[in-house]
Design a protein around this motif. Structure first.
Motif, PDB file in Angstrom:
ATOM      1  N   GLY A   1       0.771  -1.187   0.137  1.00  0.00           N
ATOM      2  CA  GLY A   1       0.132   0.051  -0.078  1.00  0.00           C
ATOM      3  C   GLY A   1       0.738   1.393   0.003  1.00  0.00           C
ATOM      4  O   GLY A   1       0.230   2.385   0.177  1.00  0.00           O
ATOM      5  N   ILE A   2       2.258   1.156  -0.181  1.00  0.00           N
ATOM      6  CA  ILE A   2       2.881   2.448  -0.122  1.00  0.00           C
ATOM      7  C   ILE A   2       2.623   2.972  -1.557  1.00  0.00           C
ATOM      8  O   ILE A   2       2.992   2.192  -2.710  1.00  0.00           O
ATOM      9  CB  ILE A   2       4.431   2.081   0.175  1.00  0.00           C
ATOM     10  CG1 ILE A   2       4.650   1.177   1.365  1.00  0.00           C
ATOM     11  CG2 ILE A   2       5.328   3.285   0.179  1.00  0.00           C
ATOM     12  CD1 ILE A   2       4.086   2.004   2.667  1.00  0.00           C
ATOM     13  N   ALA A   3       2.438   4.302  -1.663  1.00  0.00           N
ATOM     14  CA  ALA A   3       2.447   5.033  -3.044  1.00  0.00           C
ATOM     15  C   ALA A   3       2.985   6.307  -2.961  1.00  0.00           C
ATOM     16  O   ALA A   3       3.483   6.772  -2.126  1.00  0.00           O
ATOM     17  CB  ALA A   3       1.015   4.985  -3.192  1.00  0.00           C
ATOM     18  N   LYS A   4       2.960   6.828  -4.178  1.00  0.00           N
ATOM     19  CA  LYS A   4       3.343   8.320  -4.232  1.00  0.00           C
ATOM     20  C   LYS A   4       3.006   9.232  -3.103  1.00  0.00           C
ATOM     21  O   LYS A   4       1.973   9.423  -2.727  1.00  0.00           O
ATOM     22  CB  LYS A   4       2.993   8.954  -5.436  1.00  0.00           C
ATOM     23  CG  LYS A   4       3.548  10.369  -5.962  1.00  0.00           C
ATOM     24  CD  LYS A   4       3.077  10.777  -7.095  1.00  0.00           C
ATOM     25  CE  LYS A   4       3.497  12.224  -7.459  1.00  0.00           C
ATOM     26  NZ  LYS A   4       2.970  12.929  -8.523  1.00  0.00           N
ATOM     27  N   GLY A   5       4.292   9.862  -2.578  1.00  0.00           N
ATOM     28  CA  GLY A   5       4.006  10.628  -1.670  1.00  0.00           C
ATOM     29  C   GLY A   5       3.949  10.310  -0.185  1.00  0.00           C
ATOM     30  O   GLY A   5       4.135  11.103   0.918  1.00  0.00           O
ATOM     31  N   ASP A   6       4.055   8.975  -0.022  1.00  0.00           N
ATOM     32  CA  ASP A   6       4.290   8.640   1.296  1.00  0.00           C
ATOM     33  C   ASP A   6       5.557   8.447   1.728  1.00  0.00           C
ATOM     34  O   ASP A   6       6.483   8.468   0.743  1.00  0.00           O
ATOM     35  CB  ASP A   6       3.819   6.911   1.246  1.00  0.00           C
ATOM     36  CG  ASP A   6       2.220   6.732   1.041  1.00  0.00           C
ATOM     37  OD1 ASP A   6       1.428   7.692   1.472  1.00  0.00           O
ATOM     38  OD2 ASP A   6       1.570   5.839   0.623  1.00  0.00           O
ATOM     39  N   VAL A   7       5.638   8.413   3.140  1.00  0.00           N
ATOM     40  CA  VAL A   7       7.100   8.587   3.942  1.00  0.00           C
ATOM     41  C   VAL A   7       7.505   7.173   4.364  1.00  0.00           C
ATOM     42  O   VAL A   7       6.879   6.517   4.842  1.00  0.00           O
ATOM     43  CB  VAL A   7       7.124   9.418   4.869  1.00  0.00           C
ATOM     44  CG1 VAL A   7       8.634   9.511   5.587  1.00  0.00           C
ATOM     45  CG2 VAL A   7       6.750  10.845   4.303  1.00  0.00           C
TER      46      VAL A   7
END
Length: 637
Positions: free
Chosen positions: A138-144
């Motif tokens: 579930g890690i996507a663009k903008g996640d840290v």
């Protein structure tokens, strides 16, 4: 005038990427630039042309081309965007080379003589696996995401993987303490923290499981966040890296195309003046500046093998891996730079075939103290980049005499704020001992006096930058309206970046000397009296006129020493003094001073000193009984 320690090879100059680029500019812009200084002047006066020429000349992959490189009507404190309309991906560019050639060699204290090797295809596959797992989690663009680890292939692949999906990454070294991690990770609250539960340094295994767990529990991670072990074992409650990667579905590697100024890497300030500032750098800024510095200043290509000792939490590590943009091989090392001994560790690094050997000035001082002879191991080295501080004249001459007169010394100066350098070097110009060679291309660097005007060459003043550059920070983390950002760099002089260092330009050599702020000279020695169970380190500082020894200065020195060397090199005591002891030949009296600190007045009973040396050393007798005096700081380790 300082000694000239390198005269460039005319044949090399003709073939260098810098010369080829200058000819490219002359041909395409109808110019007749004859020297580096001509090229630099053009790069800061015709900014749109310069930055656009880099885009076209350097091997940049992009899915959308920019409408222009720079809006020349905007000031540096407007924090303007560069390459408007472009879309690209940092990871796609860093993995642009393919095949079975070696991309990375990585070693640590346990495999000094048999480093792990990854080809370009293998590195790409490692990144693909991580990207697949990140997307499935579930890690996507903008996640840290955060990484706590060493300078390893796993750390490298995770950092590249974050770029591939447009995520943001922050990295921290394994010896970072609880407070350091809490103050930084607590600000950004990552969706996933990759961490090693233990690490090896200087021959010892250090367990940091409880430290990482405490930090993770304290920051109250959001629902669905995850703590992943990248080590050999997985503590209870953590997810193993193998299990995390098993979530992947076999997706092919794709690179999210993002605007140039998309946030990517968070680097933190030291925190000596308050809460550490999260300095956010962009994918495009790191790409363009990385290519510029490695290709044009370092002359790196597929034949280069680049090593620079650095931890993953330091800006230099991010600069170092930029050599991959040029198809160069990089060498990663995780461990003490002096294990099992300075000479054996140096030999192990050189055995990897490095052509570019980077380290901080203090590293070379340690080699000098240990009487290490690098000559048998130098091999293919043709340049020595150095960062963190300027190589002194004595260090420069020692490097020339011991690494070889053909080796180009490149002292750089920049910092976390730009993840790059204001001041750089080139193998196409003479090198003078104790000086930085040139202003970095595209960087409108100057020296200002207190009135905000340029000072004459030969005089010292504030290091400033007057024009924007693409690797300026995008923002500070949690800084609404960029208030902290503007206060940090733009309040002293209007429309000018003030960096916080003093600098002087030599009118004869055109070389630059970074003077720092407060310290004129220093000496660091150990003390071990009969009653002491172990040695303690004392740092004596000769401060510039009007400066005082503060807790902030002590913290800055401690942080830099731990970063460049190790925790065991951090002094326990700091004192401001009026004189640093030297002998008649200009050599610091380190061994005699250690004797004075360890033996007191007995140190003078059988050793012979000149009257001047004895007088200088007697000033330090009170420190033999350091418990009875004040006026210094004792470091808390």
């Amino acid at each position: 005038m300082p000694p000239r320690i390198l005269e460039p090879d005319p044949e090399f100059i003709e073939k260098s990427y810098l010369t080829v680029y200058r000819r490219y500019i002359n041909k395409n812009y109808g110019l007749s630039l004859q020297s580096y200084y001509d090229l630099h002047e053009w790069s800061i006066t015709k900014r749109n042309d310069f930055w656009m020429s880099l885009w076209n000349y350097l091997p940049i992959k992009a899915s959308s081309q920019p409408r222009r490189a720079a809006d020349e009507s905007l000031h540096i404190d407007d924090i303007p965007e560069f390459y408007e309309g472009s879309r690209l991906n940092y990871a796609e560019n860093i993995l642009s080379r393919t095949g079975s050639g070696i991309a990375v060699k990585a070693f640590n204290e346990e495999n000094l003589n048999c480093p792990e090797e990854l080809s370009w295809d293998q590195l790409r596959e490692r990144v693909r696996v991580f990207v697949d797992a990140l997307k499935s989690s579930g890690i996507a663009k903008g996640d840290v995401i955060c990484v706590v680890g060493g300078s390893t292939v796993t750390s490298l692949a995770l950092v590249i993987s974050a770029a591939a999906i447009g995520a943001i990454v922050a990295c921290f070294t394994t010896d970072a303490g609880e407070r350091v991690l809490l103050e930084r990770i607590g600000q950004i609250r990552p969706k996933v923290l990759f961490a090693v539960p233990d690490y090896r340094y200087n021959g010892k295994l250090h367990d940091i499981t409880s430290r990482i767990q405490m930090v993770w529990d304290t920051i109250e991670p959001a629902a669905g966040s995850e703590l992943v072990s990248t080590g050999k074992h997985t503590p209870p409650g953590w997810t193993s890296l193998d299990k995390y990667c098993s979530r992947g579905t076999g997706r092919p590697l794709e690179f999210e195309q993002v605007p140039f100024h998309t946030p990517y890497v968070i680097l933190f300030s030291s925190g000596t003046t308050g809460t550490p500032k999260g300095i956010v750098h962009s994918q495009g800024g790191l790409l363009v500046n990385g290519l510029k510095e490695h290709r044009l200043h370092y002359n790196h290509d597929e034949h280069a093998v680049h090593y620079h000792y650095a931890g993953i939490g330091w800006t230099l590590w991010n600069i170092m891996i930029g050599a991959l943009f040029c198809g160069s091989q990089i060498v990663l090392y995780d461990g003490s730079p002096f294990y099992p001994s300075p000479e054996k560790q140096l030999a192990a690094v050189m055995a990897t075939g490095v052509t570019s050997f980077g380290a901080g000035p203090r590293y070379f001082t340690e080699l000098m103290k240990a009487n290490v002879n690098p000559r048998p191991y130098v091999g293919k080295v043709d340049k020595i980049p150095s960062a963190g501080a300027l190589l002194t004249e004595q260090q420069s001459i020692w490097i020339r005499d011991n690494f070889g007169a053909h080796v180009c010394q490149i002292s750089t100066s920049g910092g976390t704020e730009l993840c790059g350098n204001f001041i750089h070097g080139t193998q196409t110009l003479p090198v003078y001992a104790g000086e930085n060679a040139v202003k970095n291309l595209g960087m409108d660097v100057d020296v200002f006096g207190p009135d905000g005007r340029r000072v004459p060459e030969g005089e010292s003043g504030e290091l400033v930058c007057k024009k924007p550059f693409p690797n300026m920070p995008v923002c500070f983390w949690n800084d609404s309206g960029r208030k902290k950002y503007r206060a940090a760099y733009f309040e002293k002089f209007p429309h000018v970046w003030t960096h916080g260092d003093f600098m002087r330009i030599n009118p004869e050599t055109k070389g630059l000397t970074i003077l720092g702020r407060k310290v004129a000279d220093a000496i660091c020695v150990g003390q071990q009296r009969e009653q002491d169970p172990s040695e303690r380190l004392f740092l004596f500082l000769l401060l510039k006129d009007g400066k005082s020894l503060t807790k902030e200065l002590e913290d800055r020195i401690k942080s830099a020493t731990q970063r460049d060397l190790s925790r065991r090199h951090v002094p326990q005591f700091f004192f401001a003094v009026e004189q640093i002891p030297y002998n008649v030949n200009g050599k610091k009296l380190e061994i005699p001073l250690r004797a004075v600190l360890s033996e007191g007045a007995k140190a003078f009973e059988w050793r012979k000193f000149t009257a001047e040396e004895r007088q200088a050393l007697e000033r330090y007798l009170p420190y033999f009984e350091v418990e009875k005096i004040g006026g210094g700081f004792k470091a808390k380790l």
